[in-house]
Every structure is written in C-alpha cells, then in structure tokens.
Write an enzyme that holds these catalytic residues in place. Structure first.
Site, PDB file in Angstrom:
ATOM      1  N   LEU A  21       5.257   9.280  -7.922  1.00  0.00           N
ATOM      2  CA  LEU A  21       5.154  10.386  -6.835  1.00  0.00           C
ATOM      3  C   LEU A  21       4.525   9.549  -5.381  1.00  0.00           C
ATOM      4  CD1 LEU A  21       3.859  13.608  -8.623  1.00  0.00           C
ATOM      5  CD2 LEU A  21       6.129  12.993  -7.937  1.00  0.00           C
ATOM      6  N   ALA A  23       1.760   6.221  -3.769  1.00  0.00           N
ATOM      7  CA  ALA A  23       0.492   5.393  -4.055  1.00  0.00           C
ATOM      8  C   ALA A  23      -0.667   5.762  -2.909  1.00  0.00           C
ATOM      9  CB  ALA A  23       1.020   3.923  -4.344  1.00  0.00           C
ATOM     10  N   GLY A  24      -1.819   5.210  -2.904  1.00  0.00           N
ATOM     11  CA  GLY A  24      -3.006   5.462  -2.008  1.00  0.00           C
ATOM     12  C   GLY A  24      -3.891   4.184  -2.154  1.00  0.00           C
ATOM     13  N   GLY A  25      -4.909   4.392  -1.424  1.00  0.00           N
ATOM     14  CA  GLY A  25      -5.946   3.382  -1.594  1.00  0.00           C
ATOM     15  C   GLY A  25      -6.779   3.485  -2.848  1.00  0.00           C
ATOM     16  N   MET A  26      -6.880   4.711  -3.523  1.00  0.00           N
ATOM     17  CA  MET A  26      -7.462   5.004  -4.802  1.00  0.00           C
ATOM     18  C   MET A  26      -6.732   4.500  -5.988  1.00  0.00           C
ATOM     19  SD  MET A  26      -9.804   8.415  -4.248  1.00  0.00           S
ATOM     20  CE  MET A  26     -10.168   8.245  -5.807  1.00  0.00           C
ATOM     21  N   LYS A  43      -3.035  11.075 -11.025  1.00  0.00           N
ATOM     22  CA  LYS A  43      -3.567   9.818 -10.290  1.00  0.00           C
ATOM     23  C   LYS A  43      -4.347   8.736 -11.182  1.00  0.00           C
ATOM     24  CE  LYS A  43      -4.922   9.980  -6.072  1.00  0.00           C
ATOM     25  NZ  LYS A  43      -5.671  10.177  -4.654  1.00  0.00           N
ATOM     26  N   ASP A 137     -10.283  12.858   4.882  1.00  0.00           N
ATOM     27  CA  ASP A 137      -8.810  12.371   4.921  1.00  0.00           C
ATOM     28  C   ASP A 137      -7.543  13.129   4.997  1.00  0.00           C
ATOM     29  OD1 ASP A 137      -7.147  10.021   5.560  1.00  0.00           O
ATOM     30  OD2 ASP A 137      -6.994   9.729   3.205  1.00  0.00           O
TER      31      ASP A 137
END
Length: 499
Positions: A21, A23-26, A43, A137
């Site tokens: 789905l 991706a991000g910083g975490m 996640k 955020d």
C-alpha cells in the site's frame, strides 16, 4: 497498490500479505487479510528502527494508546506484534483514496466538500487528542476519503521517535509543508500543532497547492516560521477559518471545539445523509476509486480477485448540481471530475494479483536458475574438451586430413551448443511455469529429471571426462532437490487450484 516484491514478507502474524500500500519513515505498509478474509493495513517497522530499544518501548506505548481512538475517525488498531522482529502494527483497511491522490488526479475539491472535510477532520483530531495523542504529521497523504467521511491514519505513532537514537541519524518527524512553526523550530508540538497542520491541509484541498509553497525543506520551513500563507484562491468564509488555524502563535489558534463551532456557523448547511457524507461529485469519485474486490469481486482461496464490472464517474460539466456553488467548477476544468476520472477504477485498482508461490516453490525456482547456470558451465567445459580431443586426434590419426578433423570437431561443438542451449531454456522455462502455478511444470520437471538420471549414468560409464562428470553430477543433484521441493504438500496445494 503494488504487487509484493521478492523481498517482501508473505505473512505477518496471522495475516497473509497480498500487496503493497505504501512506505514511509517508519516502515512499509501492506494490504493483508485475516483468516476470515477481513482486509487490514499492516505496517512493518524498518529493521534499523526495530534495533533501537528506546524506539520499541515508545512504539509499544503509542500502540496501546492508539487502541483507544474511535474507529469512526481513524483506522483502528486491530493487532500488533510488539515483540516480533521487526515489530508490526495492523489497522482496519479504509477503502478509499487519500486526499493527496484525489487532488492530484482531479484538482481541488468543490467548496462544499472542503467544508465537509474541515468538519470531519476537526472531529477526528478531537477524538485523537481526547486519548492523549498528538498526530504531528497530518498531511494530505495521511487523510483517507472514505464514503463515511475522512479518516486520519498514522496518528500519534510519530511520537515514538522522541529521544531515540534514530532521531540523531537524520530522521525528521513531520512533513515540512504541513508542520507548525513550533514543530519546525524543534519546540513542543501539542494539540495546537495539529490545528495548524489542519489549516494547511484545508488550504491544499481548496486550492491544490500547499499554502507555504514548495522547494527545499529548509526554504519551506523558513516560510512556515516567518512567512504568510498563500490563501488567494480560498473563498472568503473558508479563508477566515484557515487563517485562524494558521496563526503563528499557538496560543492564538482556536481549539478543536471552537473550530468545529466556527465551521458550523460559517459553512453551508449540512446535506449529509446516513449513507452519504460527501457531496455527490466527491462521493462518486470515492466510489469509483474502490478496488474491484470491494465492488463486487471477492476473496477466493485467500487471494484478491478483482471485479470484472467497470465503474465510470458521470460527467458534471453538462449541468450544475443543486449543491454545487456558482463559482464551481474552477476555470481549469470543464467538469469535476475531469474526463480522466472515468478511468478512476483502473487508476486505483491493481490488476488481479497472482497467487504467491510458497517457500518450497520459490526455492525450487531458484535452484532451476542455478541449474541453468551450471548447464552454461557444462557447455563451456565440453567445448574445451572437444578442443583437447581434436588436438589429440590430429596427433594420433594422421591418416585423416586436418580439414576432416576440423569438420568433426565443428559438428561436435554445434551439438554441444544446441544441447546446452536447450537445457538452459528448459531450466528457465520450468522456473517461470512453476512460479505461475502451471500444474504441468512439476510433471515435466520430474520426467526431465528421469532423462537426466539416464544421461548421468551414461556419462559416468564413459572413460575420462572428469570435469564433465563432476558438473553433470551437480546438475543431477540440483534436479533431485528441485523435484522433491515441487512435490511437497505445500507445493501440491499451490498447484492444485490451477489444475
């Protein structure tokens, strides 16, 4: 959505993963399904963060707090693997596009829809703050537009970054164009910080542009702290609401309760029904953006099956709707959604995902690639052997002309090249067919393994050819392990539905 990559996990906890789905910083976010077929967003935390003990402690604390937030406004937490390596978090899947995707595809929202978005986000943030969390955020990508209203995702979890070693490694909490001045200056980010971010999101929804412009992160943050937002394209009543949210001094921003009252007074009358939160134009785009599996498709055998029916958004330029302001649509569009919106389903819905091969089939495919590599080596070795035989033949059989010996060696070399190329092609062909769940692949592989066994026995019975015998034995062992893997129980279950 994107298909899973080769290095993506096949399952996390009790959930089978079927697509990416985002991706991000975490970490990375996947579409998963429970055993009963319920869709969730999983996640998985980045390994480098998972190695930080302080981060894991704060992550666990935030997950526990996030469970208390009502699912009416957010994607509620349904499960978490805090002690797993890496840790993960599963939330309910919200079937709707992000605000960022809708604006990029269709332009700014109609005025009535921005007012509905403002009211919905104010309620959502109020629910988050009531649980002691601060989002920190809030941005268009973290706002999902579902049929029952906006849902906020990734709330509160960003606070797990505080005080950990990863912060010093250069990870920035927040998005420059949507951070509050106090957050940009490294100060304490409380509930008022989310109100500032809310104002930025609403300005973006109304105009299609971030209120503090673009460019490098440093220049955007400088404008956030010292400059004034660009609200030229925002209608006057809505501009007053957004300006109040964007006050530089956090003490001058309205609380969420006061903000909700301000939106109710200044905005148009609520026209929502029990089945429709949004104005008709936006509701249609959200409906068209649903993946096919939620519009009449189904989940079969644990896999996503897309619907065959197409969904088209009706044109809005032909006649104005009662709930459409006189100033809408904007001059940049003849209608909202534009004609490209009629293909919204194909834009958001992925192609039907093929079954994911189980581990034994994956291992067998890689062994087949190895078999192709050793077959190439076998070809080169045999060409070298033919060259040695040619030299020995010329030295010991002087009755034959050099031209005749050369011709015989050429014919033998051609035979070796044809045989080697055919064997390499068979290895690659069987590897592809196995990963595509072709039921004949393992049957053909077993038959070819039997022929290879006979060929190995003939080779071992021949004098000399030490290098050829060694490589042939390795190829035979690869074939043996491959056949065993393809006939395991998990592999049989994988091939059977396609038979």
């Amino acid at each position: 959505m994107e298909p899973l990559a080769a290095n993506d996990p096949q399952a996390v906890g009790e959930y089978q993963l079927r697509a990416r789905l985002g991706a991000g910083g975490m970490g990375r976010v996947y579409l998963g399904f429970s055993r009963a077929g319920r869709a969730v967003a999983v996640k998985v935390i980045h390994p480098e963060l998972a190695r930080d003990g302080e981060f894991r402690h704060r992550f666990a604390r935030e997950v526990a707090a996030a469970r208390a937030v009502s699912g009416m406004y957010t994607a509620p937490v349904v499960a978490a693997g805090l002690d797993d390596d890496p840790p993960w978090l599963a939330t309910a899947y919200v079937p709707g596009p992000s605000l960022a995707d809708v604006i990029v595809s269709h332009g700014p929202l109609p005025g009535a829809a921005v007012w509905r978005l403002a009211a919905g986000l104010a309620e959502a943030l109020g629910a988050v703050h009531a649980c002691g969390l601060v989002h920190r955020d809030l941005k268009p990508a973290n706002v999902l537009l579902a049929a029952d209203g906006p849902h906020v995702i990734d709330f509160g979890i960003s606070r797990a970054f505080d005080g950990t070693s990863v912060t010093a490694a250069g990870i920035v909490v927040g998005t420059p164009g949507y951070m509050s001045p106090e957050q940009a200056e490294g100060g304490q980010a409380g509930p008022a910080s989310d109100v500032f971010s809310l104002g930025c999101v609403l300005a973006y929804a109304a105009t299609g542009n971030a209120p503090f412009g673009g460019g490098s992160a440093a220049s955007v943050l400088y404008r956030v702290v010292t400059g004034q937002p660009d609200l030229a394209g925002v209608p006057a009543p809505l501009r007053d609401v957004i300006s109040a949210c964007l006050a530089k001094n956090h003490a001058e921003r309205p609380g969420l309760t006061a903000l909700g009252a301000m939106i109710a007074r200044a905005g148009p009358a609520i026209a929502a029904t029990p089945t429709s939160f949004w104005p008709a134009q936006v509701a249609e785009v959200i409906r068209a953006a649903q993946p096919g599996a939620w519009q009449g498709g189904m989940v079969r055998d644990g896999y996503l099956s897309a619907a065959t029916a197409s969904v088209a958004a009706p044109p809005f330029g032909a006649a104005a709707r009662p709930d459409q302001p006189a100033s809408w649509p904007p001059t940049s569009h003849a209608s909202w959604p534009p004609p490209a919106a009629t293909d919204a389903l194909s834009r958001y819905a992925p192609a039907p995902l093929p079954p994911r091969p189980p581990t034994p089939v994956y291992a067998a495919a890689w062994l087949m690639y190895a078999g192709a590599g050793f077959s190439l080596l076998w070809t080169f070795v045999n060409l070298a052997v033919i060259g040695d035989i040619k030299k020995a033949f010329q030295a010991n059989h002087r009755l034959l002309s050099a031209r005749a010996v050369q011709s015989l060696a050429g014919i033998a070399s051609l035979d070796v090249l044809i045989a080697g190329g055919a064997v390499i092609a068979l290895w690659l062909w069987l590897a592809y067919a196995s990963k595509q769940a072709r039921p004949w692949a393992r049957i053909a592989g077993t038959v070819l393994f039997g022929l290879d066994t006979f060929g190995l026995l003939v080779t071992l019975g021949t004098r000399g050819l030490g290098a050829t015998k060694g490589i042939s034995a390795v190829i035979w062992l690869i074939g043996l392990v491959t056949v065993v893997l393809l006939w395991q129980r998990r592999s049989s279950a994988y091939f059977s539905p396609r038979r």
